[in-house]
Design a protein around this motif. Structure first.
Motif, PDB file in Angstrom:
ATOM      1  N   LYS A 197     -25.661  -1.145   3.369  1.00 34.43           N
ATOM      2  CA  LYS A 197     -25.526   0.246   3.403  1.00 34.43           C
ATOM      3  C   LYS A 197     -24.467   0.381   4.525  1.00 34.43           C
ATOM      4  O   LYS A 197     -24.043   1.403   4.908  1.00 34.43           O
ATOM      5  CB  LYS A 197     -26.823   0.604   4.401  1.00 34.43           C
ATOM      6  CG  LYS A 197     -28.169   0.644   3.514  1.00 34.43           C
ATOM      7  CD  LYS A 197     -29.334   1.134   4.451  1.00 34.43           C
ATOM      8  CE  LYS A 197     -30.481   1.439   3.288  1.00 34.43           C
ATOM      9  NZ  LYS A 197     -31.634   1.984   3.916  1.00 34.43           N
ATOM     10  N   VAL A 198     -23.735  -0.546   5.013  1.00 32.35           N
ATOM     11  CA  VAL A 198     -22.746  -0.423   5.889  1.00 32.35           C
ATOM     12  C   VAL A 198     -21.203  -0.034   5.220  1.00 32.35           C
ATOM     13  O   VAL A 198     -20.750  -0.841   4.371  1.00 32.35           O
ATOM     14  CB  VAL A 198     -22.455  -1.576   6.930  1.00 32.35           C
ATOM     15  CG1 VAL A 198     -21.269  -1.519   7.784  1.00 32.35           C
ATOM     16  CG2 VAL A 198     -23.728  -1.809   7.688  1.00 32.35           C
ATOM     17  N   HIS A 199     -20.656   1.000   5.769  1.00 32.71           N
ATOM     18  CA  HIS A 199     -19.213   1.215   5.275  1.00 32.71           C
ATOM     19  C   HIS A 199     -18.380   1.154   6.812  1.00 32.71           C
ATOM     20  O   HIS A 199     -18.719   1.680   7.883  1.00 32.71           O
ATOM     21  CB  HIS A 199     -18.985   2.489   4.930  1.00 32.71           C
ATOM     22  CG  HIS A 199     -19.714   2.908   3.757  1.00 32.71           C
ATOM     23  ND1 HIS A 199     -19.219   2.988   2.491  1.00 32.71           N
ATOM     24  CD2 HIS A 199     -21.166   3.280   3.459  1.00 32.71           C
ATOM     25  CE1 HIS A 199     -20.111   3.272   1.491  1.00 32.71           C
ATOM     26  NE2 HIS A 199     -21.370   3.398   2.136  1.00 32.71           N
ATOM     27  N   ARG A 200     -17.499   0.202   6.545  1.00 36.41           N
ATOM     28  CA  ARG A 200     -16.615  -0.077   7.822  1.00 36.41           C
ATOM     29  C   ARG A 200     -15.585   0.508   7.776  1.00 36.41           C
ATOM     30  O   ARG A 200     -14.705   0.760   6.709  1.00 36.41           O
ATOM     31  CB  ARG A 200     -16.209  -1.735   7.570  1.00 36.41           C
ATOM     32  CG  ARG A 200     -15.645  -2.247   8.860  1.00 36.41           C
ATOM     33  CD  ARG A 200     -14.915  -3.612   8.777  1.00 36.41           C
ATOM     34  NE  ARG A 200     -13.510  -3.413   8.124  1.00 36.41           N
ATOM     35  CZ  ARG A 200     -12.455  -2.994   8.794  1.00 36.41           C
ATOM     36  NH1 ARG A 200     -12.603  -3.003  10.078  1.00 36.41           N
ATOM     37  NH2 ARG A 200     -11.472  -2.759   8.112  1.00 36.41           N
ATOM     38  N   ILE A 201     -15.468   1.201   9.105  1.00 38.54           N
ATOM     39  CA  ILE A 201     -14.200   2.347   9.291  1.00 38.54           C
ATOM     40  C   ILE A 201     -13.071   1.472  10.116  1.00 38.54           C
ATOM     41  O   ILE A 201     -13.568   1.174  11.164  1.00 38.54           O
ATOM     42  CB  ILE A 201     -14.747   3.451   9.898  1.00 38.54           C
ATOM     43  CG1 ILE A 201     -15.788   4.307   8.942  1.00 38.54           C
ATOM     44  CG2 ILE A 201     -13.255   4.420   9.957  1.00 38.54           C
ATOM     45  CD1 ILE A 201     -15.457   4.647   7.649  1.00 38.54           C
ATOM     46  N   ASN A 202     -11.966   1.494   9.622  1.00 35.51           N
ATOM     47  CA  ASN A 202     -10.778   0.835  10.849  1.00 35.51           C
ATOM     48  C   ASN A 202     -10.786   2.024  11.753  1.00 35.51           C
ATOM     49  O   ASN A 202      -9.982   3.184  11.556  1.00 35.51           O
ATOM     50  CB  ASN A 202      -9.507   0.571  10.075  1.00 35.51           C
ATOM     51  CG  ASN A 202      -8.387   0.286  10.848  1.00 35.51           C
ATOM     52  OD1 ASN A 202      -8.663   0.156  12.214  1.00 35.51           O
ATOM     53  ND2 ASN A 202      -7.377   0.201  10.261  1.00 35.51           N
ATOM     54  N   ALA A 203     -11.179   1.826  12.882  1.00 38.09           N
ATOM     55  CA  ALA A 203     -11.171   2.979  13.995  1.00 38.09           C
ATOM     56  C   ALA A 203      -9.770   3.080  14.823  1.00 38.09           C
ATOM     57  O   ALA A 203      -9.958   3.587  15.756  1.00 38.09           O
ATOM     58  CB  ALA A 203     -12.434   2.805  15.007  1.00 38.09           C
TER      59      ALA A 203
END
Ligand code: UDP
Ligand code: MG
Length: 186
Positions: free
Chosen positions: A154-160
């Motif tokens: 379920k996880v979408h990693r965003i480069n923050a």
């Protein structure tokens, strides 16, 4: 929405709400509102936030569910919750619901510290001592929640790291895909 202090969750939530029409539920904002509302939990919440620890699940879950029940929207964007496996389990048990998608705002600690120290929102926890504690709590208690959802795909990693607009261009397709899925179902 998951991510450490200052990773940009709240900022991106505003843009997601504008673009995709969710009801924004910031657990931190709900707790701060409860804290100043003469609630029986006021001083406990204040002390917990000041120490960078996590408010007992029953309090936070109750606040979130109350907002969900009184909203006429049915699309919810929960920001900064669950903070721990205990939070997650309590919420899922009481609500019987699980998130469709989870965004993880991945941000280096030095960037988070800089942002929190320069945001000037008058928060009692935006000082270097509390930030250090919040980062420790994030690693110890919040990362396991992200791992749990990651195992469920379920996880979408965003480069923050980047500008608000650059980060939103990573966030947008995730919600576009959700919209499409909902359309396909209906
Ligand atoms: N907090 C909590 N449970 C939650 C959300 C927040 O106990 O579900 C407390 C916790 O002490 C946290 C503080 O509220 O450090 C601020 O959280 P918020 O998400 O507003 O701030 P951020 O960490 O994103 O800067
Ligand atoms: Mg926030």
């Amino acid at each position: 929405m998951e991510g450490g202090p200052g990773s940009g969750k709240g900022t991106q939530c505003i843009k997601i709400v504008e673009t995709f029409g969710f009801k924004h539920l910031s657990a931190g904002d709900l707790l701060r509102r409860e804290m100043v509302s003469n609630s029986e939990y006021g001083s406990m919440i204040l002390n917990t936030i000041k120490e960078g620890r996590i408010v007992p699940s029953e309090v936070t879950v109750k606040l979130i569910l109350k907002e969900m029940e009184s909203s006429d929207n049915h699309k919810f964007l929960i920001d900064g919750f669950p903070r721990s496996e205990e939070n997650r389990i309590a919420f899922e048990k009481i609500s019987g619901a699980e998130p469709d998608v989870v965004l993880f705002f991945d941000c280096p600690e030095d960037v988070m510290v800089k942002r929190v120290l320069s945001r000037n929102q008058g928060r009692i926890d935006d000082n270097i001592d509390t930030i250090k504690k919040r980062l420790k709590v994030f690693e110890a208690l919040n990362l396991p929640v992200i791992d749990y959802y990651a195992k469920k795909g379920k996880v979408h990693r965003i480069n923050a790291v980047g500008t608000v607009d650059e980060i939103f261009e990573q966030v947008r397709p995730v919600f576009k895909a959700c919209e499409q899925k909902a359309l396909n179902r209906s």
